[in-house]
Write a protein that holds these residues in place. Structure first.
Motif, PDB file in Angstrom:
ATOM      1  N   TRP A   1      10.771  19.154 -15.228  1.00 32.78           N
ATOM      2  CA  TRP A   1       9.555  18.630 -15.845  1.00 32.78           C
ATOM      3  C   TRP A   1       9.624  17.105 -15.964  1.00 32.78           C
ATOM      4  O   TRP A   1       8.636  16.407 -15.708  1.00 32.78           O
ATOM      5  N   ARG A   2      10.800  16.595 -16.321  1.00 32.45           N
ATOM      6  CA  ARG A   2      10.972  15.150 -16.455  1.00 32.45           C
ATOM      7  C   ARG A   2      10.813  14.470 -15.095  1.00 32.45           C
ATOM      8  O   ARG A   2      10.178  13.414 -14.975  1.00 32.45           O
ATOM      9  N   ALA A   3      11.374  15.091 -14.048  1.00 33.50           N
ATOM     10  CA  ALA A   3      11.258  14.506 -12.709  1.00 33.50           C
ATOM     11  C   ALA A   3       9.807  14.473 -12.246  1.00 33.50           C
ATOM     12  O   ALA A   3       9.368  13.490 -11.631  1.00 33.50           O
ATOM     13  N   GLU A   4       9.056  15.518 -12.521  1.00 30.35           N
ATOM     14  CA  GLU A   4       7.652  15.521 -12.120  1.00 30.35           C
ATOM     15  C   GLU A   4       6.874  14.434 -12.842  1.00 30.35           C
ATOM     16  O   GLU A   4       5.957  13.824 -12.271  1.00 30.35           O
ATOM     17  N   ARG A   5       7.206  14.173 -14.098  1.00 27.62           N
ATOM     18  CA  ARG A   5       6.492  13.122 -14.848  1.00 27.62           C
ATOM     19  C   ARG A   5       6.871  11.730 -14.370  1.00 27.62           C
ATOM     20  O   ARG A   5       6.036  10.829 -14.346  1.00 27.62           O
TER      21      ARG A   5
ATOM     22  N   SER B   1      -5.045   8.445 -21.567  1.00 28.59           N
ATOM     23  CA  SER B   1      -4.092   8.130 -22.621  1.00 28.59           C
ATOM     24  C   SER B   1      -2.665   8.361 -22.156  1.00 28.59           C
ATOM     25  O   SER B   1      -1.727   7.963 -22.823  1.00 28.59           O
ATOM     26  N   ARG B   2      -2.495   9.056 -21.035  1.00 28.24           N
ATOM     27  CA  ARG B   2      -1.163   9.301 -20.507  1.00 28.24           C
ATOM     28  C   ARG B   2      -1.241   9.394 -18.991  1.00 28.24           C
ATOM     29  O   ARG B   2      -2.324   9.370 -18.402  1.00 28.24           O
ATOM     30  N   HIS B   3      -0.066   9.522 -18.360  1.00 27.27           N
ATOM     31  CA  HIS B   3      -0.004   9.589 -16.908  1.00 27.27           C
ATOM     32  C   HIS B   3      -0.848  10.757 -16.395  1.00 27.27           C
ATOM     33  O   HIS B   3      -0.795  11.854 -16.944  1.00 27.27           O
ATOM     34  N   PRO B   4      -1.641  10.544 -15.354  1.00 27.59           N
ATOM     35  CA  PRO B   4      -2.464  11.639 -14.838  1.00 27.59           C
ATOM     36  C   PRO B   4      -1.602  12.842 -14.454  1.00 27.59           C
ATOM     37  O   PRO B   4      -0.524  12.699 -13.911  1.00 27.59           O
ATOM     38  N   LEU B   5      -2.086  14.017 -14.732  1.00 26.85           N
ATOM     39  CA  LEU B   5      -1.357  15.240 -14.417  1.00 26.85           C
ATOM     40  C   LEU B   5      -1.425  15.530 -12.931  1.00 26.85           C
ATOM     41  O   LEU B   5      -2.357  15.141 -12.243  1.00 26.85           O
TER      42      LEU B   5
ATOM     43  N   LEU C   1       8.952  10.758 -11.381  1.00 32.15           N
ATOM     44  CA  LEU C   1       9.257  10.419  -9.987  1.00 32.15           C
ATOM     45  C   LEU C   1       8.060  10.530  -9.057  1.00 32.15           C
ATOM     46  O   LEU C   1       8.149  10.123  -7.896  1.00 32.15           O
ATOM     47  N   GLY C   2       6.958  11.109  -9.523  1.00 30.31           N
ATOM     48  CA  GLY C   2       5.793  11.220  -8.652  1.00 30.31           C
ATOM     49  C   GLY C   2       5.952  12.258  -7.563  1.00 30.31           C
ATOM     50  O   GLY C   2       5.282  12.184  -6.523  1.00 30.31           O
ATOM     51  N   VAL C   3       6.850  13.235  -7.775  1.00 32.84           N
ATOM     52  CA  VAL C   3       7.020  14.325  -6.829  1.00 32.84           C
ATOM     53  C   VAL C   3       6.631  15.627  -7.514  1.00 32.84           C
ATOM     54  O   VAL C   3       6.489  15.690  -8.733  1.00 32.84           O
ATOM     55  N   ARG C   4       6.473  16.648  -6.697  1.00 37.06           N
ATOM     56  CA  ARG C   4       6.206  17.975  -7.256  1.00 37.06           C
ATOM     57  C   ARG C   4       7.360  18.900  -6.862  1.00 37.06           C
ATOM     58  O   ARG C   4       7.845  18.850  -5.724  1.00 37.06           O
ATOM     59  N   ILE C   5       7.792  19.740  -7.802  1.00 38.60           N
ATOM     60  CA  ILE C   5       8.935  20.626  -7.564  1.00 38.60           C
ATOM     61  C   ILE C   5       8.448  22.053  -7.398  1.00 38.60           C
ATOM     62  O   ILE C   5       7.681  22.568  -8.218  1.00 38.60           O
ATOM     63  N   ILE C   6       8.902  22.692  -6.323  1.00 31.75           N
ATOM     64  CA  ILE C   6       8.545  24.069  -5.992  1.00 31.75           C
ATOM     65  C   ILE C   6       9.821  24.902  -6.004  1.00 31.75           C
ATOM     66  O   ILE C   6      10.866  24.473  -5.505  1.00 31.75           O
ATOM     67  N   LEU C   7       9.731  26.102  -6.550  1.00 34.52           N
ATOM     68  CA  LEU C   7      10.855  27.027  -6.597  1.00 34.52           C
ATOM     69  C   LEU C   7      10.595  28.184  -5.642  1.00 34.52           C
ATOM     70  O   LEU C   7       9.518  28.784  -5.660  1.00 34.52           O
ATOM     71  N   LEU C   8      11.570  28.500  -4.811  1.00 34.18           N
ATOM     72  CA  LEU C   8      11.488  29.627  -3.887  1.00 34.18           C
ATOM     73  C   LEU C   8      12.626  30.593  -4.176  1.00 34.18           C
ATOM     74  O   LEU C   8      13.742  30.171  -4.477  1.00 34.18           O
ATOM     75  N   SER C   9      12.344  31.886  -4.080  1.00 36.93           N
ATOM     76  CA  SER C   9      13.375  32.881  -4.340  1.00 36.93           C
ATOM     77  C   SER C   9      13.054  34.169  -3.604  1.00 36.93           C
ATOM     78  O   SER C   9      11.998  34.316  -2.992  1.00 36.93           O
ATOM     79  N   GLY C  10      13.991  35.126  -3.678  1.00 38.58           N
ATOM     80  CA  GLY C  10      13.822  36.421  -3.027  1.00 38.58           C
ATOM     81  C   GLY C  10      14.359  37.533  -3.903  1.00 38.58           C
ATOM     82  O   GLY C  10      14.125  37.555  -5.102  1.00 38.58           O
TER      83      GLY C  10
ATOM     84  N   ASP D   1      -2.301  35.964 -14.542  1.00 35.55           N
ATOM     85  CA  ASP D   1      -3.109  35.986 -13.312  1.00 35.55           C
ATOM     86  C   ASP D   1      -4.079  34.821 -13.234  1.00 35.55           C
ATOM     87  O   ASP D   1      -5.245  34.974 -12.868  1.00 35.55           O
ATOM     88  N   THR D   2      -3.573  33.631 -13.595  1.00 32.35           N
ATOM     89  CA  THR D   2      -4.396  32.429 -13.518  1.00 32.35           C
ATOM     90  C   THR D   2      -3.650  31.335 -12.764  1.00 32.35           C
ATOM     91  O   THR D   2      -2.435  31.182 -12.900  1.00 32.35           O
ATOM     92  N   ALA D   3      -4.390  30.571 -11.967  1.00 33.43           N
ATOM     93  CA  ALA D   3      -3.848  29.365 -11.354  1.00 33.43           C
ATOM     94  C   ALA D   3      -3.844  28.269 -12.407  1.00 33.43           C
ATOM     95  O   ALA D   3      -4.574  28.335 -13.395  1.00 33.43           O
ATOM     96  N   GLY D   4      -3.030  27.230 -12.197  1.00 30.25           N
ATOM     97  CA  GLY D   4      -3.022  26.161 -13.184  1.00 30.25           C
ATOM     98  C   GLY D   4      -1.833  25.239 -13.071  1.00 30.25           C
ATOM     99  O   GLY D   4      -1.250  25.073 -11.997  1.00 30.25           O
ATOM    100  N   GLU D   5      -1.482  24.622 -14.220  1.00 24.92           N
ATOM    101  CA  GLU D   5      -0.427  23.623 -14.284  1.00 24.92           C
ATOM    102  C   GLU D   5       0.956  24.266 -14.300  1.00 24.92           C
ATOM    103  O   GLU D   5       1.097  25.451 -14.585  1.00 24.92           O
ATOM    104  N   GLY D   6       1.975  23.450 -14.018  1.00 24.06           N
ATOM    105  CA  GLY D   6       3.353  23.869 -14.198  1.00 24.06           C
ATOM    106  C   GLY D   6       4.172  23.902 -12.928  1.00 24.06           C
ATOM    107  O   GLY D   6       3.649  23.826 -11.812  1.00 24.06           O
ATOM    108  N   LEU D   7       5.505  24.001 -13.109  1.00 18.68           N
ATOM    109  CA  LEU D   7       6.368  24.313 -11.982  1.00 18.68           C
ATOM    110  C   LEU D   7       5.912  25.647 -11.392  1.00 18.68           C
ATOM    111  O   LEU D   7       5.564  26.559 -12.133  1.00 18.68           O
ATOM    112  N   HIS D   8       5.941  25.756 -10.094  1.00 16.14           N
ATOM    113  CA  HIS D   8       5.511  27.001  -9.453  1.00 16.14           C
ATOM    114  C   HIS D   8       6.676  27.636  -8.707  1.00 16.14           C
ATOM    115  O   HIS D   8       7.414  26.961  -7.983  1.00 16.14           O
ATOM    116  N   GLU D   9       6.812  28.955  -8.897  1.00 16.72           N
ATOM    117  CA  GLU D   9       7.793  29.735  -8.142  1.00 16.72           C
ATOM    118  C   GLU D   9       7.067  30.739  -7.251  1.00 16.72           C
ATOM    119  O   GLU D   9       6.106  31.387  -7.677  1.00 16.72           O
ATOM    120  N   PHE D  10       7.553  30.866  -6.019  1.00 18.87           N
ATOM    121  CA  PHE D  10       7.073  31.882  -5.091  1.00 18.87           C
ATOM    122  C   PHE D  10       8.279  32.722  -4.686  1.00 18.87           C
ATOM    123  O   PHE D  10       9.188  32.227  -4.018  1.00 18.87           O
TER     124      PHE D  10
END
Length: 661
Positions: A460-464, A605-609, A466-475, A500-509
């Motif tokens: 979460w800190r890195a996304e705020r 008021s804060r960094h854009p999401l 570093l300007g990158v997005r983090i994706i989690l993959l698993s099996g 069952d909603t799309a939205g904010e946050g780290l995403h895992e597939f």
């Protein structure tokens, strides 16, 4: 009065048929073969006891003028036939029905043994000659070679740019002079001095050939784009088909066919395979020695499915691997020194680690004891975790799934600024991060929640920052589940964390299996607002994800509520079941300059999401309880109707045959 042998016949027949169906079509568990064997012995023994108790001559053979044997309208015989076919009980009036139902039970047991033994006994694959591409960088390609025939040595390796006009001109990379049993006759060759983003072919002096494409040069236009596959878990010839090759992997064939239909621009650069490449303990562990583990790897690589496609065989796709439990032992959590881990690690190192990406720059452990990897390909940076070799017992106060060195290496990777063209950090784990799977939760990150929290806070800190997005993959789970983990500092409302909603946050597939069983029960559900369910799709013996990253304009909502169009790096996840896309989802990272656009619209008021995820396509049926129940009832009705039709047809054939007699 019902006798004990009759009860035994009915019970053992029902158990045998049900167990055989589950074993061959649903779940090839190791408990089923002993159960099927025992049921068959009990059935045949009880059948023999019944025949002795009723005498040598069946009632049907006794002369009775009131009930002539050849009367085609005789209804008691019809009822006896149906009862015999359904229950396995012998029929006094229809010996043919008795023989047929006995044969059915014997054949079912033989099919179970065929699935268990045919591939293991008839295909040791000792003579396997193999070449495949592993990790590919902009200027190098890792090639795995296996050649057990000493007559083929020295083995010379050549390569050629596909744009080369003179096809007779090859570059010699080197030669292999010795291969021996110490590495199961495998070795690796690194082809060097290649051009970035170019197509190559390679050729060996033993007539093995293949194709590969180098990664793009960082900072170039082509480095903004990447497509790759991800899945896990495969077992040859499952669901079982007696007419199929015992080493066939239908999922590989379906995936290859689907990928070959894509335009060349969308073809995947590699497969990120997240564990359970072999199933040493399913349906039966035949041993735990190095030779047993090696033979399982050889059988998978001997599958005809790798070359089933003549135009673009699956073996040409680079595969990159993580380790999971069935490559060692089910739910393994005893470290990397306890048996059978050393034996299991031997072929994993020779066949997979040897051509995997490099270890992280800061592994915090000696390289020879490191089985986690990191690399950059185009717009994405990857960290491939080993969640088996270093874990401790789960669900304890100080449980670790990564071990100290790997955890420190992962945290350093997460906090590391990436090159300007890299806008995605992708962390791959063999087991899911989410605790939403309510069966076997402790075998996943759900058994290591304290360590998971530390990792999530760093992400979460890195996304705020570093300007990158983090994706989690698993099996691992043989199901598909997409989950998001919202940053608590975002202060999302209860409405924004509904299931069952799309939205904010780290995403895992999390996706699997590539070619294996899926669970017939529903085991995934959201229980709090920490792990928010996005989509759950359990069904399908073949499931895999195609991830595509590219630059395009996206409409983004600013903090002021206004909508603006900005250039973004967009990740699209396409879930395939068999060879069809059933669900699509997108996430995006606005390129530098979005902040200025957002501030101009209305100073926040804060960094854009980061923009919330979006469902692009959903071909799955609604999964409300009434629909699910109606569907299940309809399926049961269809099965019952089909069985009754088949039984009636068989009954009529038996009665006709007996009338002719």
């Amino acid at each position: 009065m019902v006798s004990l042998p009759q009860v035994a016949v009915v019970a053992s027949s029902a158990i045998l048929r049900f167990a055989a169906f589950v074993f061959l079509r649903w779940i090839p568990g190791h408990h089923f073969v002993p159960l099927i064997s025992t049921a068959l012995v009990v059935y045949l023994s009880s059948l023999f006891a019944l025949s002795r108790s009723t005498g040598d001559k069946p009632v049907a053979d006794r002369k009775d003028s009131k009930h002539p044997q050849n009367d085609p309208t005789r209804t008691p015989a019809q009822g006896d036939v149906i009862k015999t076919l359904l229950t396995g009980l012998p029929s006094a009036s229809s010996p043919l029905a008795t023989r047929f139902t006995t044969l059915v039970n014997i054949v079912l047991a033989l099919l179970a043994f065929d699935f268990l033994l045919r591939g293991h006994v008839l295909y040791p694959a000792n003579d396997l000659a193999l070449s495949r591409i592993g990790y590919v960088s902009p200027t190098t390609a890792s090639l795995l070679v296996r050649e057990p025939d000493p007559k083929q040595l020295p083995l010379v390796i050549f390569y050629q740019d596909e744009t080369q006009e003179d096809v007779s001109q090859w570059v010699e990379e080197g030669a292999i002079y010795a291969l021996d049993e110490a590495t199961d006759y495998t070795t690796t060759v690194t082809i060097k001095n290649l051009n970035p983003g170019s197509n190559y072919r390679y050729s060996l002096s033993n007539n093995h050939t293949g194709l590969f494409t180098t990664a793009p040069l960082p900072g170039t236009q082509s480095a903004n784009r990447l497509s790759f596959l991800t899945s896990s878990c495969m077992k040859p010839n499952f669901p079982y088909n007696p007419l199929s090759h015992p080493l066939r992997l239908p999922g590989i064939e379906k995936m290859t066919e689907a990928m070959n239909k894509l335009p060349s621009l969308f073809r995947p650069a590699f497969m990120l395979f997240l564990g359970d490449f072999i199933y040493i303990d399913v349906p039966q562990r035949f041993g735990s020695s190095v030779s047993h583990y090696r033979s399982e790897y050889r059988r998978v690589y001997s599958s005809p499915s790798w070359t089933a496609s003549q135009d673009s065989p699956a073996i040409n796709l680079p595969w990159i691997h993580t380790l999971d439990d069935h490559e060692i032992a089910n739910d393994w959590s005893k470290g990397n020194t306890t048996d059978p881990y050393p034996a299991a690690a031997d072929p994993f190192v020779h066949y997979h680690v040897s051509v995997n990406p490099p270890i992280p720059p800061m592994p915090f452990a000696s390289p020879e004891n490191t089985t986690y990897f990191s690399f950059i390909h185009g717009p994405a940076s990857f960290f491939m975790l080993d969640t088996r070799a270093y874990r401790s017992e789960p669900a304890q106060p100080n449980s670790t799934i990564l071990g100290s060195a790997q955890l420190q290496s992962l945290l350093a990777y997460i906090a590391r600024p990436e090159p300007a063209e890299v806008r995605w950090k992708i962390v791959a784990s063999s087991v899911p991060f989410t605790k939403n799977w309510r069966v076997g939760t402790t075998d996943t990150w759900g058994g290591f929640l304290n360590e998971r929290r530390s990792v999530f806070e760093a992400m979460w800190r890195a996304e705020r920052e570093l300007g990158v997005r983090i994706i989690l993959l698993s099996g691992d789970r043989h199901e598909f589940g997409s989950t998001r983990f919202p940053d608590p500092t975002l202060g999302l409302t209860a409405q924004e964390t509904l299931p069952d909603t799309a939205g904010e946050g780290l995403h895992e597939f999390s996706v699997g299996p590539l070619s294996m069983f899926y669970l017939p029960i529903r085991s995934y559900r959201q229980t709090d607002n920490e792990d928010v369910a996005v989509k759950y799709i359990p069904d399908g013996n073949t499931k895999y994800g195609l991830i595509d990253i590219d630059l395009r304009d996206e409409r983004v909502d600013t903090p002021s509520g206004k909508s603006v169009v900005v250039s973004s790096s967009v990740l699209t996840y396409s879930l395939y079941v068999d060879d069809d896309v059933v669900w699509k989802y997108s996430l995006s990272v606005p390129l530098p300059g979005f902040e200025a656009v957002a501030v101009a619209a209305n100073p926040p008021s804060r960094h854009p999401l980061l923009p919330p995820g979006k469902v692009l396509e959903d071909k799955t049926d609604p999964d409300s309880w009434d629909i699910m129940v109606k569907t299940a009832i309809g399926q049961v009705e269809d099965v019952v109707r089909g069985i009754l039709r088949q039984m009636t047809d068989i009954r009529d054939r038996i009665l006709k045959a007996e009338r002719l007699d």
